[in-house]
Design an enzyme around this catalytic site. Structure first.
Site: not given
Length: 302
Positions: A151, A175, A244, A247, A270, A279
């Site tokens: 990210r 995150k 992004h 990514r 994730h 995806y």
């Protein structure tokens, strides 16, 4: 003039809770703050002076008002998420008895597939001429984005000690302050070695940051975004390119080659595989194009 709203001190305490207890990034806290200010303005206008007085009707009216003002479904979803987060904290602190946002849903947003670059376009972007320390740095940034699927905030936060070129690994804080180890490919390792050779030319004072600017200060997310945009435009790529995009391209190309959704989930960091499943839609589109081109019964008659 707006009427007095609920006690703002609880907003400040909630924001501190996000910063120091949940250890969210400064950018995430800033976005939460912006979204909750919209709610606070609404409550002031509705003359709601106590957090405990907010009920489901207020929340529905808030969402409806956003909709009437033309706010996108994703914006409404995000602001309702901020509301639920705030009230979960207020319930924990005993300020309110229940969370009024739990049963309120926002209009569904159309599912947008992320933009990606194909391998040829990615190769063009990464094959920039490195005749200056800044260009050397920029190539290392873009190679690392594509190699490891980071990210923007993760890459901007990297320190020198986070990258192990001998082992080909980078330690990333994602995150929720979660740490993961991600492989770094040989092309990215070579680009990073080149950058580290010229990095002292930009370092005015000692810095631990992996990527610094011409003033010697760590690069901000905005700086990195601007440099990626600059190179995409300079090379004449036909679509907008952002950090992004790297990514998304990383995940899509990896899934096309391996088909291993769980591995892609771990590499991207994730927490929910549902986030990674977008995806699979891109992968299916890729397979569908191949089918249309190759299957005798799929090809259109010319």
């Amino acid at each position: 003039m707006n009427a007095a709203g609920p006690d703002r001190n609880w907003l400040n305490r909630w924001l501190d809770h996000l910063r120091f207890e949940r250890r969210l990034s400064a950018l995430t806290v800033k976005n939460y703050h912006r979204d909750i200010e919209a709610l606070y303005t609404f409550l002031c206008n509705a003359e709601v002076g106590d957090w405990a007085a907010v009920d489901g009707g207020h929340v529905r009216s808030f969402a409806a008002r956003l909709h009437r003002r033309g706010q996108a479904p994703r914006t409404i979803q995000r602001r309702l998420a901020a509301l639920r987060n705030l009230f979960a904290y207020l319930v924990r602190e005993g300020v309110v008895k229940a969370n009024p946002g739990l049963d309120i849903t926002a209009p569904k947003a159309p599912r947008r597939l992320p933009e990606t670059l194909d391998a040829d376009a990615m190769g063009r972007l990464l094959d920039i001429r490195v005749d200056h320390p800044l260009a050397t740095r920029d190539r290392a940034i873009m190679e690392l984005f594509y190699s490891s699927g980071l990210r923007l905030q993760e890459l901007a936060s990297l320190d020198l000690v986070d990258v192990d070129l001998a082992e080909g690994m980078v330690r990333v804080t994602g995150k929720g302050a979660k740490t993961r180890i991600v492989p770094v490919g040989e092309k990215a390792r070579a680009a990073l070695r080149d950058w580290l050779k010229v990095r002292p030319q930009l370092e005015k004072t000692p810095s631990n940051a992996m990527f610094i600017g011409r003033t010697g200060r760590p690069l901000s997310t905005r700086n990195i975004q601007a440099r990626v945009t600059y190179w995409a435009r300079r090379l004449g790529l036909p679509q907008s390119v952002s950090p992004h995009t790297f990514r998304h391209s990383f995940a899509t190309h990896l899934l096309e080659s391996s088909g291993d959704l769980r591995a892609v989930q771990e590499l991207l960091g994730h927490s929910d595989i549902g986030t990674t499943q977008i995806y699979t839609h891109l992968d299916f589109q890729h397979l569908a194009r191949i089918y249309d081109q190759a299957h005798p019964r799929a090809r259109k008659r010319r």
